[in-house]
Design a protein around this motif. Structure first.
Motif, PDB file in Angstrom:
ATOM      1  N   ASP A  65       6.480   1.318  11.509  1.00 50.30           N
ATOM      2  CA  ASP A  65       5.632   1.951  10.505  1.00 50.30           C
ATOM      3  C   ASP A  65       4.444   1.031  10.213  1.00 50.30           C
ATOM      4  O   ASP A  65       4.359  -0.073  10.769  1.00 50.30           O
ATOM      5  N   PRO A  66       3.495   1.437   9.382  1.00 50.78           N
ATOM      6  CA  PRO A  66       2.307   0.604   9.136  1.00 50.78           C
ATOM      7  C   PRO A  66       2.606  -0.780   8.550  1.00 50.78           C
ATOM      8  O   PRO A  66       1.791  -1.686   8.672  1.00 50.78           O
ATOM      9  N   ASP A  67       3.774  -0.966   7.920  1.00 47.63           N
ATOM     10  CA  ASP A  67       4.167  -2.275   7.402  1.00 47.63           C
ATOM     11  C   ASP A  67       4.974  -3.082   8.408  1.00 47.63           C
ATOM     12  O   ASP A  67       5.416  -4.187   8.116  1.00 47.63           O
ATOM     13  N   GLY A  68       5.195  -2.541   9.599  1.00 48.31           N
ATOM     14  CA  GLY A  68       5.929  -3.250  10.632  1.00 48.31           C
ATOM     15  C   GLY A  68       7.429  -3.020  10.627  1.00 48.31           C
ATOM     16  O   GLY A  68       8.153  -3.617  11.421  1.00 48.31           O
ATOM     17  N   ASN A  69       7.933  -2.150   9.746  1.00 47.06           N
ATOM     18  CA  ASN A  69       9.361  -1.843   9.726  1.00 47.06           C
ATOM     19  C   ASN A  69       9.722  -1.014  10.956  1.00 47.06           C
ATOM     20  O   ASN A  69       8.996  -0.094  11.330  1.00 47.06           O
ATOM     21  N   LEU A  70      10.858  -1.343  11.565  1.00 44.94           N
ATOM     22  CA  LEU A  70      11.307  -0.627  12.750  1.00 44.94           C
ATOM     23  C   LEU A  70      11.978   0.682  12.334  1.00 44.94           C
ATOM     24  O   LEU A  70      12.821   0.714  11.441  1.00 44.94           O
ATOM     25  N   VAL A  71      11.565   1.781  12.987  1.00 45.83           N
ATOM     26  CA  VAL A  71      12.071   3.115  12.691  1.00 45.83           C
ATOM     27  C   VAL A  71      12.651   3.698  13.975  1.00 45.83           C
ATOM     28  O   VAL A  71      12.053   3.586  15.042  1.00 45.83           O
ATOM     29  N   ASP A 131       0.853  -1.187   0.000  1.00 47.21           N
ATOM     30  CA  ASP A 131       0.000   0.000   0.000  1.00 47.21           C
ATOM     31  C   ASP A 131       0.891   1.240   0.000  1.00 47.21           C
ATOM     32  O   ASP A 131       1.167   1.836   1.042  1.00 47.21           O
ATOM     33  N   ILE A 132       1.342   1.609  -1.182  1.00 50.27           N
ATOM     34  CA  ILE A 132       2.314   2.701  -1.296  1.00 50.27           C
ATOM     35  C   ILE A 132       1.747   4.038  -0.832  1.00 50.27           C
ATOM     36  O   ILE A 132       2.436   4.800  -0.161  1.00 50.27           O
ATOM     37  N   ALA A 133       0.509   4.332  -1.140  1.00 50.32           N
ATOM     38  CA  ALA A 133      -0.067   5.620  -0.734  1.00 50.32           C
ATOM     39  C   ALA A 133      -0.065   5.742   0.790  1.00 50.32           C
ATOM     40  O   ALA A 133       0.310   6.785   1.342  1.00 50.32           O
ATOM     41  N   ARG A 134      -0.463   4.687   1.479  1.00 52.71           N
ATOM     42  CA  ARG A 134      -0.510   4.703   2.952  1.00 52.71           C
ATOM     43  C   ARG A 134       0.883   4.893   3.532  1.00 52.71           C
ATOM     44  O   ARG A 134       1.092   5.703   4.432  1.00 52.71           O
ATOM     45  N   LEU A 135       1.881   4.164   3.005  1.00 50.88           N
ATOM     46  CA  LEU A 135       3.217   4.229   3.580  1.00 50.88           C
ATOM     47  C   LEU A 135       3.897   5.568   3.273  1.00 50.88           C
ATOM     48  O   LEU A 135       4.555   6.135   4.142  1.00 50.88           O
ATOM     49  N   VAL A 136       3.714   6.083   2.071  1.00 51.20           N
ATOM     50  CA  VAL A 136       4.282   7.396   1.749  1.00 51.20           C
ATOM     51  C   VAL A 136       3.653   8.465   2.641  1.00 51.20           C
ATOM     52  O   VAL A 136       4.354   9.312   3.202  1.00 51.20           O
TER      53      VAL A 136
END
Length: 135
Positions: free
Chosen positions: A110-116, A12-17
Motif C-alpha cells: 500500500d502507499p505506506d509500504g504495508n504488505l497486502v 496521511d489518512i485520507a490517502r490511505l483510506v
C-alpha cells in the motif's frame, strides 16, 4: 474471543483510506477526521492518523514502519482483482501465483509500504478451509 480489527497508523489518512476503498471496493465509515474503518463480513481494517497514537501511548506506533505484518483479503477472483488494480497499485511484489497451500495470491504494498495479500482458494483443500460454515 474474536479478532475485531487490524489498525494501520498513517501520516496521511485520507490517502490511505482512499487507497483501501479503491483496492477493496469497500466504503470506509469515518468516525472522526482521524479514524476510519472498512468493515467486511469477517473483520475490520481500521485506519488511524498519527494524531490518535498519543491516546494509546505516545510514541507507541510509527507510520510506514511495518515489515512484519501482511494484511490479507479473501477475494472471489484474484486474477480479476489484479486486472482491476493494474495501473493503480504502484508496488506489486508478486503477480498472481498459486501457492503451495492452495491459494492463488497477489502481493503488493500500500502507499505506506504495508504488505497486502489478496487471495483466492483454488485447490479443494483450500476452498474447503475457507468455505462458510454450515448451520
Amino acid at each position: 474471543m474474536n479478532l475485531a480489527s487490524i489498525r494501520i497508523i498513517t501520516g496521511d489518512i485520507a490517502r490511505l483510506v482512499e487507497f483501501y476503498e479503491r483496492a477493496t471496493g469497500v466504503r470506509a465509515d469515518w468516525s472522526t477526521e482521524d479514524f476510519a474503518e472498512l468493515r467486511t463480513a469477517s473483520g475490520t481494517l481500521a485506519i488511524g492518523s498519527t494524531r490518535t497514537v498519543p491516546l494509546f501511548a505516545p510514541g507507541s506506533a510509527r507510520p510506514a514502519d511495518n515489515r512484519s505484518v501482511i494484511i490479507e483479503f479473501l477475494v472471489d477472483d484474484v486474477d480479476g482483482v489484479h486486472r482491476n488494480l493494474t495501473g493503480f497499485v504502484d508496488d506489486i511484489v508478486r503477480e498472481p501465483t498459486t501457492m503451495p497451500w492452495g491459494n492463488r495470491a497477489l502481493l503488493f504494498r500500500d502507499p505506506d509500504g504495508n504488505l497486502v495479500n489478496f487471495f483466492t482458494p483454488v485447490t479443494p483443500a483450500a476452498v474447503g478451509k475457507h468455505a462458510a460454515p454450515t448451520r
